[in-house]
Design an enzyme around this catalytic site. Structure first.
Site, PDB file in Angstrom:
ATOM      1  N   GLU A 161       6.389  -6.545  28.166  1.00  0.00           N
ATOM      2  CA  GLU A 161       6.509  -5.180  28.640  1.00  0.00           C
ATOM      3  C   GLU A 161       6.529  -5.139  30.163  1.00  0.00           C
ATOM      4  O   GLU A 161       5.908  -5.972  30.831  1.00  0.00           O
ATOM      5  CB  GLU A 161       5.348  -4.330  28.130  1.00  0.00           C
ATOM      6  N   ASP A 186       2.621  -9.042  23.400  1.00  0.00           N
ATOM      7  CA  ASP A 186       1.916  -7.854  23.863  1.00  0.00           C
ATOM      8  C   ASP A 186       0.649  -8.300  24.574  1.00  0.00           C
ATOM      9  O   ASP A 186      -0.232  -8.915  23.973  1.00  0.00           O
ATOM     10  CB  ASP A 186       1.560  -6.945  22.683  1.00  0.00           C
ATOM     11  N   CYS A 210       6.437   2.415  14.657  1.00  0.00           N
ATOM     12  CA  CYS A 210       6.212   1.547  13.501  1.00  0.00           C
ATOM     13  C   CYS A 210       7.238   0.421  13.500  1.00  0.00           C
ATOM     14  O   CYS A 210       8.449   0.668  13.598  1.00  0.00           O
ATOM     15  CB  CYS A 210       6.303   2.355  12.211  1.00  0.00           C
ATOM     16  N   CYS A 216       5.735   5.793   6.604  1.00  0.00           N
ATOM     17  CA  CYS A 216       5.888   4.839   5.498  1.00  0.00           C
ATOM     18  C   CYS A 216       4.570   4.241   5.030  1.00  0.00           C
ATOM     19  O   CYS A 216       4.554   3.513   4.025  1.00  0.00           O
ATOM     20  CB  CYS A 216       6.844   3.719   5.895  1.00  0.00           C
ATOM     21  N   CYS A 269       1.114   3.833   9.963  1.00  0.00           N
ATOM     22  CA  CYS A 269       2.292   4.689  10.104  1.00  0.00           C
ATOM     23  C   CYS A 269       2.141   5.933   9.234  1.00  0.00           C
ATOM     24  O   CYS A 269       1.803   5.847   8.043  1.00  0.00           O
ATOM     25  CB  CYS A 269       3.543   3.912   9.714  1.00  0.00           C
ATOM     26  N   ASP A 291      -1.835  -4.265  18.189  1.00  0.00           N
ATOM     27  CA  ASP A 291      -1.193  -5.164  19.147  1.00  0.00           C
ATOM     28  C   ASP A 291      -0.116  -6.008  18.487  1.00  0.00           C
ATOM     29  O   ASP A 291       0.919  -6.303  19.106  1.00  0.00           O
ATOM     30  CB  ASP A 291      -2.248  -6.056  19.801  1.00  0.00           C
ATOM     31  N   CYS A 328       9.406   0.825   9.798  1.00  0.00           N
ATOM     32  CA  CYS A 328      10.415   1.862   9.561  1.00  0.00           C
ATOM     33  C   CYS A 328      11.022   2.400  10.848  1.00  0.00           C
ATOM     34  O   CYS A 328      12.042   3.089  10.808  1.00  0.00           O
ATOM     35  CB  CYS A 328       9.815   3.013   8.759  1.00  0.00           C
TER      36      CYS A 328
END
Length: 427
Positions: free
Chosen positions: A288, A193, A355, A378, A375, A385, A358
């Site tokens: 990305e 990232d 997340c 969860c 999150c 990052d 989960c």
């Protein structure tokens, strides 16, 4: 170091050049001549297409260039190969503009303050090694120019470009090495990232990789003082000297250029070390697909609808460009095959809101621009990052729900993720 025909350059080599005083003066004149040839050729193409609908290319302009060399002394002094290279570069600029898959825009005119560069084909130059640290290159009408041999050429020279920046003269060679892509190295993959606060966070590392300051505090203060001095000198030149730059103003501009060039060199050094290590240490690297052009768009707006927080957005744009996300992608694209690795580009939307534990995507898990991801489903907490890097890794590995190799813990990409990025749309 002989040249051969029919072999394309697949690598670049850049060295520091040390021309003599007379050689430097002539190269400077040639650089301005190449800029004039570019501007004249571009103006001619625009005029013919605007008034007659004719698309002019380098072959037709090359014949006109030959006749112009007999009438213009400054053009006759420029090597014919260099002037022809300018026309071919203009052809490539138009080809990139017409290619819907290429991010380049229309060709623009070059200013006097732009970088000076003179290009030669490989057949017009000759390189010889003097010792372990020094070599010489023979240029047309110039003779032998010394260069610092910081690394071996490692192939056949196909072209050479002599350029000048704030730190001095450099020469770049396009080299045909003939190397083939390496076999897959069998190492595990990773997701990376790229950000601003954290320059790069690799999914399998506990801490980020940070870009060191490209300017020291003293250099930043000096740059600020030089910029203010330049503003005062330009204002004085416009009011009292009919806009003509004085020697003091040109010296100030040269000092600013030297600081900027040193800053760019440090930024490029970090980028090369980062991309080389990623390609060497992993079987594939997932990143990305960032639309940098739209991410760094100005917020100043128009007269009727002025923008908000323009200065803050300008600072953010500088921080994004200082990390050079597109340059990192470009380097990974050509370095990965050399080390038996692979570059995998994944859609950007949703990676920072999903997340990694989960698979639940919720914008409230990442409030504002904070560095903490919590999150709402969860309760998983991590650095934002690092969480995004793990999501990039799983998407790049083909473990998304709608892929052939499904994984129940990764959320299905949003509809916006499956759309074509803005930078690749066909007008």
């Amino acid at each position: 170091m002989e040249q051969s025909s029919g072999v394309k350059a697949d690598a670049g080599r850049r060295y520091r050049a040390y021309p003599a005083r007379q050689q430097a003066e002539r190269l400077t004149g040639w650089g301005h001549s190449c800029r004039a040839v570019w501007n004249l050729a571009l103006e001619q193409r625009q005029y013919l297409y605007r008034h007659r609908g004719v698309t002019l290319r380098a072959i037709a302009q090359g014949a006109q260039l030959t006749r112009a060399r007999a009438e213009l002394p400054w053009l006759a002094d420029l090597p014919a190969q260099s002037a022809q290279q300018v026309l071919h570069q203009l052809d490539r600029a138009y080809d990139h503009w017409w290619n819907p898959q290429h991010p380049a825009g229309p060709p623009t005119f070059k200013k006097r303050s732009d970088r000076l560069a003179v290009t030669f084909p490989g057949q017009a130059v000759k390189v010889r090694k003097l010792n372990r640290k020094w070599a010489e290159v023979r240029l047309p009408k110039i003779g032998w120019v010394r260069l610092r041999l910081s690394r071996p050429l490692g192939g056949v020279v196909r072209n050479a470009t002599v350029s000048h920046d704030g730190l001095g003269w450099h020469i770049s060679f396009g080299v045909a090495t003939g190397t083939e892509p390496a076999a897959p190295n069998g190492l595990p993959g990773c997701g990376v990232d790229f950000g601003v606060a954290c320059s790069a966070w690799v999914s399998d590392e506990p801490s980020p990789r940070l870009l060191p300051p490209t300017l020291t505090p003293g250099e930043q203060r000096r740059l600020l003082g030089l910029e203010r001095r330049k503003a005062r000198q330009v204002r004085w030149a416009k009011r009292h000297n009919r806009g003509r730059y004085s020697r003091r103003l040109r010296r100030t501009i040269a000092q600013i250029a030297a600081l900027r060039a040193r800053q760019a060199r440090r930024r490029l050094d970090f980028t090369h070390k980062l991309t080389t290590d990623l390609a060497k240490s992993h079987g594939w690297v997932g990143i990305e697909d960032l639309p940098v052009k739209y991410m760094t768009r100005s917020a100043k707006g128009t007269v009727d609808a002025p923008g908000r927080k323009v200065r803050q957005k300008a600072g953010l744009n500088r921080a994004i460009l200082d990390n050079a996300p597109y340059e990192r992608r470009r380097q990974l694209a050509y370095k990965a095959p050399s080390y038996g690795s692979e570059l995998r580009v994944v859609p950007a939307p949703g990676t920072s809101q999903t997340c990694s534990a989960c698979g639940r995507r919720d914008p409230h898990s990442r409030p504002g621009c904070g560095r903490v991801f919590a999150c709402t489903a969860c309760g998983h907490q991590a650095h934002a990052d690092h969480n995004a890097a793990r999501n990039i890794q799983r998407i790049a590995a083909g473990l998304a729900v709608d892929s052939t190799r499904s994984h129940p813990r990764v959320a299905r990409p949003a509809r916006s993720r499956m759309r074509e990025p803005p930078g690749e749309r066909v007008a």
